[in-house]
Design a protein around this motif. Structure first.
Motif, short mmCIF file in Angstrom:
data_model
loop_
_atom_site.label_atom_id
_atom_site.label_comp_id
_atom_site.label_asym_id
_atom_site.label_seq_id
_atom_site.Cartn_x
_atom_site.Cartn_y
_atom_site.Cartn_z
N LYS A 249 0.86 -1.19 0.00
CA LYS A 249 0.00 0.00 0.00
C LYS A 249 0.89 1.24 0.00
N HIS A 250 0.24 2.40 -0.11
CA HIS A 250 1.00 3.64 -0.06
C HIS A 250 0.36 4.61 0.91
N LEU A 251 1.19 5.18 1.77
CA LEU A 251 0.69 6.28 2.60
C LEU A 251 1.04 7.56 1.87
N VAL A 252 0.10 8.48 1.85
CA VAL A 252 0.36 9.77 1.22
C VAL A 252 -0.05 10.87 2.20
N GLY A 253 0.82 11.82 2.41
CA GLY A 253 0.48 12.91 3.34
C GLY A 253 1.35 14.10 3.08
N ALA A 254 1.27 15.02 3.86
CA ALA A 254 0.26 15.26 4.87
C ALA A 254 -0.18 16.72 4.71
N THR A 255 -1.39 17.01 5.07
CA THR A 255 -1.83 18.41 5.02
C THR A 255 -1.32 19.14 6.26
N TYR A 256 -1.39 20.44 6.22
CA TYR A 256 -1.02 21.28 7.36
C TYR A 256 -2.14 22.29 7.51
N ASP A 257 -3.18 21.91 8.26
CA ASP A 257 -4.42 22.68 8.28
C ASP A 257 -4.60 23.27 9.69
N ARG A 258 -4.52 24.59 9.78
CA ARG A 258 -4.62 25.23 11.10
C ARG A 258 -6.05 25.63 11.44
N HIS A 259 -6.98 25.38 10.52
CA HIS A 259 -8.36 25.85 10.75
C HIS A 259 -9.29 24.79 11.32
N HIS A 260 -9.00 23.53 11.05
CA HIS A 260 -9.93 22.47 11.47
C HIS A 260 -9.20 21.54 12.44
N LEU A 261 -9.25 21.90 13.71
CA LEU A 261 -8.42 21.19 14.69
C LEU A 261 -9.16 20.01 15.28
N ASN A 262 -9.36 19.00 14.46
CA ASN A 262 -10.00 17.76 14.90
C ASN A 262 -9.55 16.64 13.95
N GLY A 263 -10.00 15.42 14.27
CA GLY A 263 -9.58 14.28 13.45
C GLY A 263 -10.70 13.74 12.57
N GLN A 264 -11.74 14.57 12.35
CA GLN A 264 -12.89 14.08 11.57
C GLN A 264 -12.53 13.91 10.10
N VAL A 265 -13.01 12.82 9.52
CA VAL A 265 -12.73 12.60 8.10
C VAL A 265 -14.00 12.36 7.28
N ASP A 266 -15.13 12.08 7.95
CA ASP A 266 -16.36 11.79 7.21
C ASP A 266 -17.37 12.92 7.31
N GLY A 267 -18.10 13.13 6.22
CA GLY A 267 -19.24 14.04 6.24
C GLY A 267 -18.89 15.50 6.41
N GLU A 268 -17.65 15.87 6.24
CA GLU A 268 -17.26 17.27 6.40
C GLU A 268 -16.61 17.74 5.11
N GLU A 269 -17.01 18.93 4.67
CA GLU A 269 -16.48 19.43 3.40
C GLU A 269 -14.97 19.66 3.48
N PHE A 270 -14.51 20.20 4.63
CA PHE A 270 -13.07 20.49 4.73
C PHE A 270 -12.26 19.20 4.64
#
Ligand SMILES: Cc1cc2nc3c(=O)[nH]c(=O)nc-3n(C[C@H](O)[C@H](O)[C@H](O)COP(=O)(O)OP(=O)(O)OC[C@H]3O[C@@H](n4cnc5c(N)ncnc54)[C@H](O)[C@@H]3O)c2cc1C
Length: 367
Positions: A249-270
Motif C-alpha cells: 500500500k502507499h501512505l500519502v500525506g500530509a496536510t497542514y491545516d490550522r483551521h480544522h483542529l479535529n480528526g474528523q474525516v467523514d461528512g465534512e467538506e473540509f
C-alpha cells in the motif's frame, strides 16, 4: 517518557486512554535530515538522530519487534535554485572529523526517477529513517502492561488532579483502577489535549491538523507500477507531498491545516477538500499512475501539537515543582521524543531547569 524513566530504574504509572486516532498513531513516523526549499538541516539533527537510533534499536531488542527502518529518503527538487543549494550544502562527502550522522545527499539518475514528475531531478538524503509508530506504541504498551505499569484509561484532570494554588512540591494522589498512586512527580504528555488541562493550558501551542491517506493500486495500475524502477516502489519520496510504500500500500500525506483542529474525516467538506488536495499533490508528483487509479483505503487525520517557533516545549510547571510537561513535538515527534524524555528525567532527578531553548517558558524569559 516511559522508557526513559524505566531505564533509570524508576517505578512508574503510565495512564493513557489509548486513542488510536492520536497524533502519534496517525503519524507516518518520517525522520528526515534536510527540510524545506532552502535545504536546511533539521534543527539539532545530529544531536537528536543519534540518540533516536540508539533508543529505538534498543527498544526493538527489548520488545523483540521491528519498527525503526533506516533507509535514505528521496527528495524531488522543486526548482533549479533548490537543486543547486542542496548540492552546494550537502553533496560533499563527510570528512573524517565530521560526525557520521551529518546529512548528505547524492543525486538520483533520471532513470531512477522515471514515473515521477521531476524536471529538476532529485536526490537521496541520508541518514533518514521511518518509525512505524503503531508497532512501536503497541510493543511499548505490551511491555509496560506486563510490568503492571500501564493503565488504559482516561484521567479527568480537573477532578482527579486539581491544580493547587500554593507553590512548591505537591503531594499527588491519584486513584487509577482501584489503586491509589502517590507519585513523586507527574509528567503530562498530552499532545494537543494539553489545551484543556489547566496545569499546562498556557503552553504556547500552535497546532495543525494533518491528513494522511492509505491508497492501494489494483489491476492494470499494479502492472504499470511493477515496471517502474525500484526506487519508486521501495523508498519514501518527498515533494509537494510524501509517499511511503508500505506492505503493498502507499501512505500519502500530509496536510497542514490550522483551521480544522479535529480528526474528523467523514461528512465534512473540509475533510473532503483535504483528501482532494493530497490526491492532487500525489498526481502532480507521480503522474504515471493517474489520479483515478488510486483506491482510497483509509483517510485519517489528527492534530499535531506544534509550537509557534517549531521547537519542543518541555520543563517544569510554573509553581508546582514536581509537575512537568513534554509537548510541542510538532511534526518531529519520532526524531525528538527519545532525547527530550531524557532531558525531562534529568530535570526531575537534578531539580534543574530544562535547556533554555527547549523550556516551554522560553518566551516569557525572552530567549
Ligand atoms: C498526519 C500526520 C502525520 C505526521 N507525520 C509525522 C512524521 O512523519 N514524523 C514525525 O516525527 N511526526 C509526524 N507527525 C507528528 C507526530 O504525530 C507528533 O509529533 C507526535 O506524535 C506527538 O506526540 P505526543 O505524544 O506529544 O501527542 P499524542 O500523540 O497526541 O499523544 C497524547 C496522548 O495522551 C493521551 N491523553 C491526553 N489526555 C489524556 C487524559 N486526560 N487521560 C488519558 N490519556 C490522555 C492521548 O490519548 C494520547 O494517546 C504527524 C502527525 C500527523 C497528524
Amino acid at each position: 517518557m516511559a522508557w526513559a524513566a524505566h531505564r533509570r530504574g524508576w517505578s512508574l504509572t503510565i495512564v493513557d486512554r489509548v486513542d488510536l486516532q492520536s497524533s502519534s498513531h496517525v503519524a507516518a513516523g518520517l525522520v528526515t535530515p534536510i527540510t524545506g526549499s532552502r535545504s536546511a538541516a533539521t534543527w539539532r539533527w545530529d544531536y537528536f538522530f543519534e540518540f533516536a537510533t540508539k533508543h529505538y534499536t534498543d527498544i526493538e531488542t527489548r520488545t523483540e519487534s521491528s519498527f525503526w527502518y533506516l533507509q535514505p529518503a528521496i527528495r524531488l527538487f522543486g526548482s533549479s535554485q533548490e537543486r543547486e543549494r542542496a548540492i552546494e550544502r550537502w553533496s560533499q562527502p563527510r570528512t573524517e572529523l565530521e560526525h557520521k550522522v551529518r546529512p548528505q545527499i547524492s543525486l538520483c539518475s533520471p532513470d531512477e526517477l522515471s514515473g515521477f514528475h521531476a524536471p529538476f531531478g532529485g536526490c537521496r538524503m541520508e541518514p533518514a529513517a521511518r518509525l512505524d509508530t503503531t508497532t512501536y506504541l503497541h510493543s511499548t504498551r505490551k511491555f509496560f502492561q506486563k510490568q503492571g505499569e500501564f493503565f488504559a484509561t482516561e484521567v479527568n484532570i480537573a477532578e482527579q488532579l486539581p491544580l493547587p494554588d500554593q507553590a512548591g512540591s505537591y503531594p499527588f494522589e491519584l486513584e487509577i483502577a482501584t489503586r491509589s498512586i502517590r507519585p513523586d512527580a507527574i509528567v503530562f504528555c498530552q499532545g494537543f489535549d494539553a489545551r484543556s488541562n489547566e496545569w499546562f493550558s498556557s503552553l504556547p501551542l500552535h497546532p495543525a491538523r494533518g491528513d494522511i491517506l492509505t491508497l492501494r493500486l489494483e489491476g492494470e495500475a499494479t502492472a504499470i507500477y511493477a515496471d517502474l524502477p525500484s526506487l519508486a516502489r521501495t523508498h519514501v519520496v518527498h515533494s509537494d507531498a510524501w509517499i511511503v510504500p508500505t506492505n503493498g500500500k502507499h501512505l500519502v500525506g500530509a496536510t497542514y491545516d490550522r483551521h480544522h483542529l479535529n480528526g474528523q474525516v467523514d461528512g465534512e467538506e473540509f475533510a473532503a477538500n483535504n483528501r482532494q488536495i493530497l490526491l492532487e499533490r500525489l498526481n502532480n508528483m507521480f503522474p504515471t499512475i493517474g489520479i483515478d487509479r488510486w483506491n482510497l483505503e483509509q483517510h485519517r487525520a489528527a492534530v499535531r501539537p506544534a509550537s509557534y517557533d517549531r521547537h519542543p516545549l518541555i520543563g517544569r510547571h510554573r509553581w508546582v515543582s514536581n509537575a512537568y510537561t513534554l509537548n510541542g513535538l510538532g511534526s518531529k515527534g519520532s526524531l525528538m521524543a527519545p532525547l527530550l524524555a531524557e532531558q525531562v528525567c534529568d530535570c526531575i532527578e537534578t531539580g534543574q531547569s530544562a535547556d533554555p531553548f527547549l523550556d516551554w517558558q522560553r518566551r516569557d524569559k525572552s530567549l
